[in-house]
Structure formats: structure tokens, C-alpha cells
Enzyme design. Structure first.
Site, PDB file in Angstrom:
ATOM      1  N   ASP A  51       0.819  -1.206   0.000  1.00  0.00           N
ATOM      2  CA  ASP A  51       0.000   0.000   0.000  1.00  0.00           C
ATOM      3  C   ASP A  51       0.857   1.263   0.000  1.00  0.00           C
ATOM      4  OD1 ASP A  51      -2.370  -1.441  -0.015  1.00  0.00           O
ATOM      5  OD2 ASP A  51      -2.575  -1.439   2.162  1.00  0.00           O
ATOM      6  N   TYR A 110       7.444 -10.019   6.386  1.00  0.00           N
ATOM      7  CA  TYR A 110       7.334  -8.574   6.589  1.00  0.00           C
ATOM      8  C   TYR A 110       7.939  -8.200   7.932  1.00  0.00           C
ATOM      9  CZ  TYR A 110       4.073  -7.647   2.709  1.00  0.00           C
ATOM     10  OH  TYR A 110       3.495  -7.510   1.470  1.00  0.00           O
TER      11      TYR A 110
END
Length: 236
Positions: A51, A110
Site C-alpha cells: 500500500d 514482513y
């Protein structure tokens, strides 16, 4: 010739990674623009989207090269000369024609980086600052995410997905110098899932977190800011 590119980027000033019809300033929009200038007319296929404001140190994508581009080191050098400075191609290697950056991926890693205290102008693009952080609580509760769960209460509204079930293989937090690093490794993540998990770790106690993870309650936690999130590695 099919090639896999490992890419790092500072996502601060881009509108996410995925190409959008109404926006050109995306990570892969910039990459495709440069590829086209080099005679490579191919839609970049990425391991997944990030994003707006999210960074990457190990994003992977694949492209198919025309025959005249057979010098991969030269292509890497030229790409890095032409791309915005916030995007770097770390590696280009030839892969099998069956390789798919998204569907061949086995695990995704992540990291989320936190710092306790007030923000400063030299780090605010890359670290999320919070006034009070209980590391002991985070280290204990982050383990609750490990395993197979339905993460429908940990995704952004409007997510386009066939299933909300994901498997998290590892989740842990540790202190490194003056920052706190949260590490998540899974077979995949829903949109904003990690930021919502981090937000929950910062705000909820263990019982509340268990309730939301069991889809028994939703405490309407805001996602943690995007600037602390990094796509670190894709495992194939």
C-alpha cells in the site's frame, strides 16, 4: 527469457506498488515506464502489492525479456540509472518459464519497525513512533498469531479475496539498538493485515486479542501507520 527481479524501494512518495488506471506514480508504474523505454513491453508481475507509504527491501517480480536483452548485469545497471532514486533493482536472474512471482511464492516475510518516543524529521518516513511501547506485552501476545486463523477481523474493508484464512509460521518481536522490530512470516497476508495486527498488539490485552482473532469481537483498532512496514523477503 523470463527473469526475476529483486527490488527495494522507499514507498513514502508513491501511491502504492500496484499499477492503477487513475494514477501513474506507483512503484511498478515507474518500472514499466522505464522498461518500455528500453524496448521491454511486458506487464510486470509482482509477488504481491504494498500500500501507499509501505517500503520493501526484498520485493520480487518477474518479466519476460526480448532476445536482444541478454546481458542482465547491463540491464540492472541501466534500470537503476533510469529509475527514480527511491527504487533500486538489487538483483536480476534468469528463472524457469513456469516461474510466477506471485503464485510460486511459498512464504512472505514482513517487518514492522517501531521506536518509542517523539518523531523526528530524519526517521519519520521509515519508522513509526509511539509514546509508550510495552515490549514485554508485545513479545508475549505476538505469538498468538502463529498458526492457521481466519483473519477477517484483521483486514481492510473492501479487500478482494477468496479466503480470509492465512497461516502464520513465525511471529516475534525483538529490540535492536533503539528500535523494536516485529517480524511476521506467512503464506500470505490480507490487505492491511499486518498493520492491523500491529495496531492490536499496541492497544489490546491478550484476552481481547484472542477474541478478535477468534472472530468473536472486533475492537475497531486503527491500523498502525504505513511508514513502519517493510516487505522484507519472498521465499520460493
Amino acid at each position: 527469457m523470463r527473469c526475476a527481479l529483486t527490488i527495494a524501494y522507499n514507498g513514502t512518495h508513491f501511491l502504492g506498488s500496484q499499477i492503477q488506471s487513475e494514477a501513474t506514480n506507483t512503484i511498478f508504474g515507474n518500472i514499466e515506464k522505464v522498461l518500455l523505454q528500453l524496448g521491454i513491453d511486458f506487464r510486470v508481475v509482482a509477488s504481491g502489492r504494498t500500500d501507499k507509504g509501505v517500503h520493501a527491501t526484498g520485493q520480487v517480480c518477474h518479466i519476460d525479456l526480448p532476445e536482444f536483452w541478454n546481458d542482465l548485469e547491463k540491464l540492472k545497471r541501466v534500470l537503476n540509472e533510469m529509475l527514480p532514486h527511491a527504487i533500486t533493482v538489487k538483483k536480476i536472474k534468469q528463472v524457469d518459464d513456469e516461474f510466477h512471482a506471485r503464485y510460486s511464492a511459498k512464504r512472505r516475510v514482513y517487518r514492522y519497525i517501531i521506536k518509542e518516543g517523539d518523531s523526528n524529521p530524519f526517521e519519520h518516513e521509515f519508522i513509526s513512533f509511539f509514546r509508550h511501547v510495552d515490549l514485554d506485552k508485545i513479545q508475549k501476545n505476538i505469538k498468538l498469531f502463529v498458526g492457521e486463523h481466519d483473519f477477517k477481523e484483521f483486514m481492510k474493508t473492501g479487500s478482494d479475496t477468496g479466503s480470509t484464512i492465512r497461516v502464520i509460521y513465525r511471529a516475534f518481536a525483538y529490540k535492536y539498538k533503539d528500535v523494536i522490530v516485529l517480524n511476521f512470516e506467512a503464506n500470505g497476508f490480507l490487505r492491511s493485515q499486518i498493520r492491523l495486527m500491529v495496531g492490536a498488539l499496541l492497544k489490546l490485552n491478550a484476552d481481547e486479542l484472542k477474541e478478535q482473532l477468534a472472530c468473536a469481537n472486533n475492537y475497531k483498532i486503527k491500523p498502525a501507520p504505513s511508514n513502519g512496514l517493510y516487505l522484507a523477503r519472498i521465499n520460493y
